[in-house]
Motif scaffolding. Structure first.
Motif, short mmCIF file in Angstrom:
data_model
loop_
_atom_site.label_atom_id
_atom_site.label_comp_id
_atom_site.label_asym_id
_atom_site.label_seq_id
_atom_site.Cartn_x
_atom_site.Cartn_y
_atom_site.Cartn_z
N PHE A 157 10.42 -20.20 19.24
CA PHE A 157 11.31 -21.33 19.06
C PHE A 157 12.44 -20.98 18.10
CE2 PHE A 157 8.74 -23.38 21.78
CZ PHE A 157 7.90 -24.40 21.36
N SER A 158 12.07 -20.36 16.98
CA SER A 158 13.07 -19.97 15.98
C SER A 158 12.38 -19.06 14.97
CB SER A 158 13.64 -21.20 15.26
OG SER A 158 12.63 -21.86 14.53
N GLY A 159 13.17 -18.53 14.03
CA GLY A 159 12.60 -17.71 12.97
C GLY A 159 12.49 -16.25 13.34
N ASP A 160 11.43 -15.62 12.88
CA ASP A 160 11.21 -14.19 13.12
C ASP A 160 11.31 -13.89 14.61
OD1 ASP A 160 8.71 -11.83 11.87
OD2 ASP A 160 10.42 -11.55 13.20
N THR A 161 12.14 -12.94 14.95
CA THR A 161 12.39 -12.65 16.37
C THR A 161 11.27 -11.85 17.03
OG1 THR A 161 13.69 -10.72 15.74
CG2 THR A 161 14.88 -12.80 16.09
N LEU A 162 10.35 -11.34 16.24
CA LEU A 162 9.18 -10.65 16.79
C LEU A 162 8.00 -11.61 16.72
CD1 LEU A 162 8.13 -7.98 17.96
CD2 LEU A 162 7.52 -7.32 15.62
N VAL A 163 7.48 -11.93 17.89
CA VAL A 163 6.45 -12.96 17.99
C VAL A 163 5.14 -12.32 18.43
CG1 VAL A 163 5.81 -15.11 19.10
CG2 VAL A 163 8.20 -14.64 18.66
N GLN A 164 4.09 -12.68 17.74
CA GLN A 164 2.76 -12.19 18.11
C GLN A 164 2.05 -13.23 18.97
OE1 GLN A 164 1.83 -9.05 17.26
NE2 GLN A 164 3.87 -8.89 16.32
N GLY A 165 1.33 -12.76 19.96
CA GLY A 165 0.60 -13.68 20.82
C GLY A 165 -0.86 -13.31 20.92
N ILE A 166 -1.50 -13.90 21.91
CA ILE A 166 -2.91 -13.62 22.12
C ILE A 166 -3.09 -12.31 22.88
CG2 ILE A 166 -3.48 -16.08 22.09
CD1 ILE A 166 -3.75 -15.92 25.15
N LYS A 167 -4.30 -11.80 22.87
CA LYS A 167 -4.69 -10.61 23.62
C LYS A 167 -3.88 -9.37 23.23
CE LYS A 167 -6.02 -13.40 27.62
NZ LYS A 167 -6.09 -13.50 29.10
N GLY A 168 -3.34 -9.35 22.03
CA GLY A 168 -2.63 -8.17 21.54
C GLY A 168 -1.21 -8.03 22.03
N PHE A 169 -0.67 -9.06 22.65
CA PHE A 169 0.71 -9.02 23.13
C PHE A 169 1.69 -9.45 22.05
CE2 PHE A 169 0.52 -8.02 27.60
CZ PHE A 169 -0.79 -8.30 27.95
N GLU A 170 2.90 -8.94 22.15
CA GLU A 170 4.00 -9.37 21.30
C GLU A 170 5.27 -9.40 22.14
OE1 GLU A 170 4.24 -6.41 18.18
OE2 GLU A 170 5.66 -5.22 19.35
N ALA A 171 6.26 -10.11 21.66
CA ALA A 171 7.55 -10.16 22.35
C ALA A 171 8.65 -10.21 21.31
CB ALA A 171 7.63 -11.37 23.28
N GLU A 172 9.78 -9.66 21.67
CA GLU A 172 10.91 -9.63 20.75
C GLU A 172 12.10 -10.33 21.38
OE1 GLU A 172 12.17 -5.76 19.44
OE2 GLU A 172 13.34 -6.61 17.79
N PHE A 173 12.65 -11.28 20.67
CA PHE A 173 13.84 -11.99 21.09
C PHE A 173 15.07 -11.24 20.60
CE2 PHE A 173 16.91 -15.01 22.06
CZ PHE A 173 17.55 -15.51 20.94
N LYS A 174 15.94 -10.90 21.53
CA LYS A 174 17.20 -10.25 21.17
C LYS A 174 18.34 -11.11 21.71
CE LYS A 174 15.46 -5.51 20.95
NZ LYS A 174 15.60 -4.11 21.41
N ARG A 175 18.95 -11.81 20.78
CA ARG A 175 20.01 -12.75 21.17
C ARG A 175 21.18 -12.02 21.82
NH1 ARG A 175 20.97 -17.64 18.83
NH2 ARG A 175 19.64 -17.04 17.06
N SER A 176 21.55 -10.89 21.29
CA SER A 176 22.73 -10.16 21.80
C SER A 176 22.53 -9.69 23.23
CB SER A 176 23.04 -8.97 20.90
OG SER A 176 21.95 -8.07 20.89
N GLN A 177 21.28 -9.49 23.60
CA GLN A 177 20.98 -9.01 24.95
C GLN A 177 20.42 -10.12 25.84
OE1 GLN A 177 18.49 -5.50 24.73
NE2 GLN A 177 19.70 -4.61 23.08
N SER A 178 20.29 -11.32 25.30
CA SER A 178 19.68 -12.43 26.05
C SER A 178 18.36 -11.98 26.68
CB SER A 178 20.63 -12.96 27.14
OG SER A 178 21.79 -13.50 26.56
N SER A 179 17.54 -11.35 25.85
CA SER A 179 16.29 -10.81 26.39
C SER A 179 15.11 -11.27 25.55
CB SER A 179 16.34 -9.29 26.43
OG SER A 179 16.31 -8.74 25.12
N PHE A 180 13.96 -11.25 26.17
CA PHE A 180 12.71 -11.62 25.50
C PHE A 180 11.62 -10.80 26.18
CE2 PHE A 180 10.21 -13.99 22.70
CZ PHE A 180 9.20 -14.69 23.32
N ASN A 181 11.57 -9.51 25.82
CA ASN A 181 10.65 -8.59 26.48
C ASN A 181 9.26 -8.65 25.88
OD1 ASN A 181 12.87 -7.87 27.98
ND2 ASN A 181 13.15 -5.87 26.98
#
Lengths: 116, 110
Positions: free
Chosen positions: B51-75
């Motif tokens: 939603f906001s804040g730290d662009t590296l987000v931790q999830g369940i099952k060992g997954f993470e995702a990184e929000f990159k505003r400049s690239q409009s990506s969330f891998n």
């Protein structure tokens, strides 16, 4: 909580018959969504409700499709008459927030519909 | 127009290898971002959300995702894939409503 409950899990019917899919959202959730998933078109939003009121039904493919939410704990998606191209998996999802920014949606297990 | 793109329809990785699933979006403002996983015959389950804040987000099952505003990506990433991770993965974005990508099917080789 039991999660989002959908029934039936599987439905096989013949073309022209009426089909009714049912959904019980998570207690306390204010938004309810109906999706259709097919190999060709992926996951499509059909309609969603906020506080039992239909907000956006632009995804409903045809007048043959209708959805109701008579109270906060029950919704139906009806297809009448059904056609073979309606064969798909139909998901119901609910969310805690009604209006404002989206939030996590909790999905039911889906109803696999086959129209012969 | 608002859209979500998952460029990879199908990815195969070996068990223990690292994984990155791509998601790009087109949206008027910074939307809320989600990754869901769907195991065969199951509904979708949330892995993580931003939603906001730290662009590296931790999830369940060992997954993470990184929000990159400049690239409009969330891998979505995972350092070491397990056979049980084989599933379909969906990226979703939105603010007033949620749009799902077409999904990426992950196959894990032994």
């Amino acid at each position: 909580d039991a999660g989002v409950i959908q029934s039936p899990r599987h439905e096989v019917t013949e073309m022209g018959q009426e089909v009714t899919l049912r959904c019980k959202p998570i207690s306390g959730h204010n938004s309810l969504f109906w999706y259709r998933q097919t190999m060709m078109r992926g996951l499509e939003l059909l309609i969603y409700f906020n506080n039992n009121v239909p907000i956006d039904d632009s995804g409903m493919p045809e007048d043959r499709f209708s959805a109701k939410m008579p109270n906060a704990s029950f919704s139906t998606l009806k297809i009448q008459p059904s056609e073979p191209r309606d064969s798909a998996v139909y998901f119901c999802a609910s969310s805690e927030v009604a209006g404002g920014p989206v939030n996590e949606q909790f999905f039911g297990p889906g109803t696999r519909l086959t129209v012969l | 127009a608002q859209s979500v793109t998952q460029p990879d329809i199908h990815i195969t990785v070996s068990e223990g290898a690292s994984l990155e699933l791509r998601c790009n979006y087109s949206y008027g403002a910074t939307p809320y971002l989600f990754w869901y996983v769907q195991s065969p015959g199951q509904g979708l389950q949330l892995l993580l959300k931003y939603f906001s804040g730290d662009t590296l987000v931790q999830g369940i099952k060992g997954f993470e995702a990184e929000f990159k505003r400049s690239q409009s990506s969330f891998n979505l990433r995972k350092p070491s894939v397990h056979w049980s991770d084989a599933a379909e993965y969906f990226c979703a974005v939105g603010y007033n409503d949620m749009r799902f990508g077409a999904g990426t099917r992950l196959t894990v080789k032994p």
